[in-house]
Design a protein around this motif. Structure first.
Motif, PDB file in Angstrom:
ATOM      1  N   UNK A 131     -19.980  16.845  15.507  1.00 44.44           N
ATOM      2  CA  UNK A 131     -19.755  18.206  14.998  1.00 44.44           C
ATOM      3  C   UNK A 131     -18.271  18.582  15.021  1.00 44.44           C
ATOM      4  N   UNK A 132     -17.573  18.185  16.066  1.00 46.28           N
ATOM      5  CA  UNK A 132     -16.143  18.502  16.175  1.00 46.28           C
ATOM      6  C   UNK A 132     -15.364  17.816  15.061  1.00 46.28           C
ATOM      7  N   UNK A 133     -15.614  16.526  14.874  1.00 47.38           N
ATOM      8  CA  UNK A 133     -14.890  15.792  13.829  1.00 47.38           C
ATOM      9  C   UNK A 133     -15.233  16.365  12.459  1.00 47.38           C
ATOM     10  N   UNK A 134     -16.474  16.767  12.268  1.00 46.37           N
ATOM     11  CA  UNK A 134     -16.860  17.424  11.016  1.00 46.37           C
ATOM     12  C   UNK A 134     -16.007  18.666  10.764  1.00 46.37           C
ATOM     13  N   UNK A 135     -15.850  19.495  11.782  1.00 44.20           N
ATOM     14  CA  UNK A 135     -15.069  20.727  11.632  1.00 44.20           C
ATOM     15  C   UNK A 135     -13.588  20.434  11.415  1.00 44.20           C
ATOM     16  N   UNK A 180     -23.576  22.651  27.875  1.00 46.15           N
ATOM     17  CA  UNK A 180     -22.224  23.202  28.002  1.00 46.15           C
ATOM     18  C   UNK A 180     -21.216  22.662  26.992  1.00 46.15           C
ATOM     19  N   UNK A 181     -21.636  21.779  26.109  1.00 49.28           N
ATOM     20  CA  UNK A 181     -20.727  21.323  25.072  1.00 49.28           C
ATOM     21  C   UNK A 181     -20.464  22.463  24.072  1.00 49.28           C
ATOM     22  N   UNK A 182     -19.290  22.506  23.442  1.00 51.10           N
ATOM     23  CA  UNK A 182     -19.035  23.548  22.424  1.00 51.10           C
ATOM     24  C   UNK A 182     -20.112  23.595  21.349  1.00 51.10           C
ATOM     25  N   UNK A 183     -20.609  22.418  20.943  1.00 48.49           N
ATOM     26  CA  UNK A 183     -21.707  22.331  19.984  1.00 48.49           C
ATOM     27  C   UNK A 183     -22.906  21.760  20.724  1.00 48.49           C
ATOM     28  N   UNK A 184     -23.922  22.582  20.905  1.00 49.31           N
ATOM     29  CA  UNK A 184     -25.099  22.148  21.649  1.00 49.31           C
ATOM     30  C   UNK A 184     -26.334  22.191  20.768  1.00 49.31           C
ATOM     31  N   UNK A 185     -27.286  21.322  21.072  1.00 43.76           N
ATOM     32  CA  UNK A 185     -28.540  21.267  20.330  1.00 43.76           C
ATOM     33  C   UNK A 185     -29.623  22.134  20.960  1.00 43.76           C
ATOM     34  N   UNK A 186     -29.327  22.701  22.118  1.00 42.91           N
ATOM     35  CA  UNK A 186     -30.332  23.389  22.914  1.00 42.91           C
ATOM     36  C   UNK A 186     -30.320  24.887  22.641  1.00 42.91           C
ATOM     37  N   UNK A 187     -31.527  25.451  22.422  1.00 40.95           N
ATOM     38  CA  UNK A 187     -31.678  26.891  22.245  1.00 40.95           C
ATOM     39  C   UNK A 187     -31.948  27.550  23.602  1.00 40.95           C
ATOM     40  N   UNK A 188     -31.863  28.882  23.625  1.00 44.61           N
ATOM     41  CA  UNK A 188     -31.921  29.635  24.879  1.00 44.61           C
ATOM     42  C   UNK A 188     -33.197  29.382  25.676  1.00 44.61           C
ATOM     43  N   UNK A 189     -34.366  29.370  25.016  1.00 42.88           N
ATOM     44  CA  UNK A 189     -35.631  29.204  25.729  1.00 42.88           C
ATOM     45  C   UNK A 189     -35.672  27.872  26.464  1.00 42.88           C
ATOM     46  N   UNK A 190     -35.275  26.809  25.784  1.00 42.51           N
ATOM     47  CA  UNK A 190     -35.273  25.488  26.416  1.00 42.51           C
ATOM     48  C   UNK A 190     -34.218  25.416  27.512  1.00 42.51           C
ATOM     49  N   UNK A 191     -33.062  26.035  27.280  1.00 41.06           N
ATOM     50  CA  UNK A 191     -31.982  26.036  28.274  1.00 41.06           C
ATOM     51  C   UNK A 191     -32.455  26.678  29.573  1.00 41.06           C
ATOM     52  N   UNK A 192     -33.224  27.746  29.471  1.00 44.19           N
ATOM     53  CA  UNK A 192     -33.702  28.426  30.673  1.00 44.19           C
ATOM     54  C   UNK A 192     -34.673  27.558  31.457  1.00 44.19           C
ATOM     55  N   UNK A 193     -35.469  26.762  30.754  1.00 47.65           N
ATOM     56  CA  UNK A 193     -36.388  25.838  31.436  1.00 47.65           C
ATOM     57  C   UNK A 193     -35.593  24.774  32.194  1.00 47.65           C
ATOM     58  N   UNK A 194     -34.527  24.265  31.571  1.00 45.98           N
ATOM     59  CA  UNK A 194     -33.675  23.259  32.206  1.00 45.98           C
ATOM     60  C   UNK A 194     -32.983  23.848  33.430  1.00 45.98           C
TER      61      UNK A 194
END
Length: 692
Positions: free
Chosen positions: A481-485, A547-561
């Motif tokens: 994602x970074x290289x894309x940007x 915690x990466x600038x571009x993450x694949x995780x949404x809030x609901x899943x993040x809270x479970x983790x």
């Protein structure tokens, strides 16, 4: 941050050796001892000099014996454990206080005579300055005698007893040398040669937990005596019953000449030279705190602690980051993880750019170095994450650089390097690093351990993670994602579009294959096949996907983790590397090399993932301002860790079950760097009330 210690902290020699301090010179050299002035580790020295920065390090001044004379009585002020325990020096009995505010100072008392000692390293040089001052009542005859103990050997060696230290006068200073190293000494004391070199053999009790044999030594070749308190004013060494004794060590003759000129300008007062060096180091540390912009006293201390790991590297003519004192040099993975906290978080933009340029120069087949060469050694490239984390570090640097600081040619070259990393990883490169058909990244085979959980004991891999590690694929998605940007910014729309397609493929595969039924993440997937027992282990690696600038995780899943991490991995000083409920969990770190390696990533607490945990808590909070306040409260618990072990620093690791005592490196770059970053996020969220 100020640290005060008193007699209750050194009831015994062993208790006194539980705390130490660290000073650095920005070259990889350092000064470190216990608070009672003893060497409790083979790596403890008053002056460990970097002959070639940062890792050709020599133990030059090991320690100093100190004898206070009051009339006909003599009192040994220094403390040290000897191989023969009956010889142990117990000067801590006369030590009233120890104070550390970035520089150490001691205060002793015997027969009413007070002795203070202060010392400092001189940043940017292999130099050490020490000052003693005696205070006695009128008519009391007192003086101090010090006996330096020298090494003149590689940091990890012992004294070469067959090699003589040559001594001669040179420009009114003492010049000492062997075949490999030389050292100058300026002092306002009287030097008295000893008839024969006396080798001292010490016992290093703190080396036991690290599996080292725990003994070493040094050589005594002269004594240095102060004036007497009853003498008349002699070159300002005696004033109103107060005696000064100063020792200035340096390996650079030009630097020593500058100090001599300064002494002449102050009427041959070496104490004024010491005061200048002492104040200079205090001001340097204060400037680091101010540049960090942090408010919390703990965070400001972490800023100084993080800056201590920045170092010059002679072989690349650039900057680097020491992974940890006293054991480690500058490593690729560690540098990239600590990059933000050790540079951008403290305003060291030029150092940040220099580090990136250094790694770009050594990038080979898309892989960044894991270890740089020393002498005739070759570069080691056995890491899968350093390159991906380099791309992340580049992105963070470019987000911080101002228009005035922007260097278009550097940016273009760096983007080209980042693009080549993506290309190599896609088509496959060394160590079986390659992208599979599902877009996910696989790496490792045989005995190669390529992630940070990289222990190998002979042909035993305690934590094998061949295949598709969770954090590596989080880094992989982020890097694409970074290289894309960056390519979009350069107008490379076609290339950017291809990476956009790839990033979506990675995200789809990651969420489908790494997500457990409860919403948390598998730790590592086999290269081909379904999740196995190792996949299902609960480890701290999943936190980095949040915690990466571009993450694949949404809030609901993040809270479970985050909930799982809190239940099974969280401690106030770090995250466990394996769930405490896992059958393979090791509660303690210690013992033989084999026992330590088996525990290293099998439950041992690591400080650096804790920073990512706190940052993720704020990032995915519904009420970021309130969460940030709670995080700041939890981060303040680090005060206890900063006061344990090496004062002002955070260690590499702690025991898994009860993390009460620091283990491994007593000062670890990524530990202080990532926790400083957590403070930055939390303080920013409190001020602005928004997610980071």
């Amino acid at each position: 941050m100020d640290f005060y210690l008193g007699r209750s902290d050194w009831k015994t020699l062993q208790r006194g050796e539980e705390h130490s301090f660290l000073l650095v010179n920005g070259l990889g050299g350092y000064c470190s001892q216990t608070v009672i002035g003893s060497n409790a580790r083979h790596d403890h020295n008053l002056l460990t000099a970097a002959l070639v920065a940062p890792t050709k390090r020599f133990a030059m001044v090991r320690r100093i014996e100190e004898i206070l004379h009051v009339g006909s009585n003599a009192y040994r002020l220094d403390s040290q454990a000897y191989v023969t325990s009956s010889d142990d020096a117990a000067g801590f009995r006369f030590l009233d206080s120890f104070f550390y505010d970035g520089l150490p100072s001691w205060e002793y008392m015997a027969e009413g005579v007070r002795v203070t000692k202060r010392l400092t390293l001189v940043y940017g040089t292999n130099s050490l300055a020490i000052q003693y001052q005696l205070y006695a009542d009128e008519g009391v005859d007192a003086w101090i005698e010090v006996i330096p103990v020298y090494g003149f050997h590689s940091k990890n060696d012992r004294p070469l007893t067959y090699e003589t230290i040559s001594c001669r006068k040179k420009a009114d200073r003492l010049f000492m040398s062997t075949k490999e190293a030389s050292l100058y000494l300026d002092t306002d004391g009287d030097i008295e040669s000893m008839e024969e070199e006396q080798v001292q053999w010490y016992r290093f009790d703190q080396d036991g937990p690290d599996g080292r044999d725990g003994w070493g030594g040094g050589r005594k070749i002269h004594k240095i005596k102060s004036a007497h308190t009853t003498e008349e004013d002699i070159d300002k060494r005696v004033l109103n019953g107060s005696v000064m004794l100063n020792l200035i060590y340096g390996m650079d003759e030009n630097w020593m000449n500058i100090q001599r000129e300064r002494e002449e300008k102050t009427q041959n007062d070496l104490s004024a030279v010491f005061s200048h060096l002492w104040n200079q180091e205090h001001e340097r540390q204060k400037a680091v705190m101010e540049q960090s912009g942090r408010v919390s006293e703990t965070a400001r201390q972490l800023a100084v602690s993080a800056q201590a790991h920045l170092t010059r590297r002679d072989s690349t003519d650039g900057m680097s980051i020491m992974a940890g004192f006293p054991f480690f040099g500058d490593w690729g993975r560690d540098t990239m993880i600590a990059f933000y906290g050790c540079t951008l978080a403290i305003g060291q933009m030029e150092a940040a750019k220099s580090i990136l340029q250094t790694f770009m120069r050594y990038c080979r087949r898309g892989i960044m170095p894991n270890l740089f060469p020393e002498g005739k050694d070759e570069v080691m490239y056995n890491t899968v994450d350093a390159s991906l984390l380099f791309i992340n570090a580049l992105w963070e640097y470019l987000q911080h650089v101002t228009e005035k600081e922007c260097d278009p040619s550097f940016e273009a070259e760096a983007i080209k390097t980042a693009e080549s990393i993506i290309s190599w990883y896609k088509k496959g490169t060394d160590y079986n690093i390659h992208m599979e058909e599902d877009g996910l990244l696989a790496a490792g085979n045989g005995l190669w351990q390529l992630t940070w959980m990289d222990v190998r004991f002979g042909d035993i891999l305690p934590t094998p993670r061949h295949g598709k590690p969770v954090e590596i694929n989080a880094y992989w998605y982020n890097a694409v994602c970074i290289v894309r940007e960056l390519l979009k910014k350069q107008g490379e729309e076609e290339k950017a579009a291809r990476l956009d397609v790839l990033s979506e493929k990675i995200k789809k595969s990651f969420l489908k294959k790494f997500t457990k039924p409860d919403g948390t993440l598998y730790d590592v997937l086999p290269e081909n096949g379904e999740p196995d027992d190792a996949s299902k282990q609960v480890r701290c690696n999943e936190i980095f996907a949040l915690t990466m600038p571009f993450t694949m995780i949404e809030a609901k899943q993040a809270k479970a983790i985050l909930a799982q991490v809190r239940r099974e991995l969280y401690t106030p000083v770090g995250l466990r590397s394996l769930s405490l409920y896992d059958p393979q969990f090791h509660p303690h770190y210690g013992g033989t090399q084999f026992e330590r390696d088996m525990a290293y990533h099998q439950g041992t607490v690591w400080a650096y993932p804790l920073g990512a945990y706190y940052r993720a808590c704020i990032r995915f909070s519904d009420e970021p301002k309130q969460t940030a306040k709670e995080v700041l409260h939890q981060l303040d618990q680090l005060n206890a860790a900063l006061a344990e072990g090496c004062l002002g620093q955070i260690a590499e690791i702690y025991d898994g079950e009860c993390p009460a005592e620091s283990r491994g490196c007593f000062a670890q770059a990524w530990s202080v760097a990532e926790l400083l970053r957590a403070y930055e996020d939390a303080e920013t969220a409190v001020v602005f009330g928004r997610n980071i």
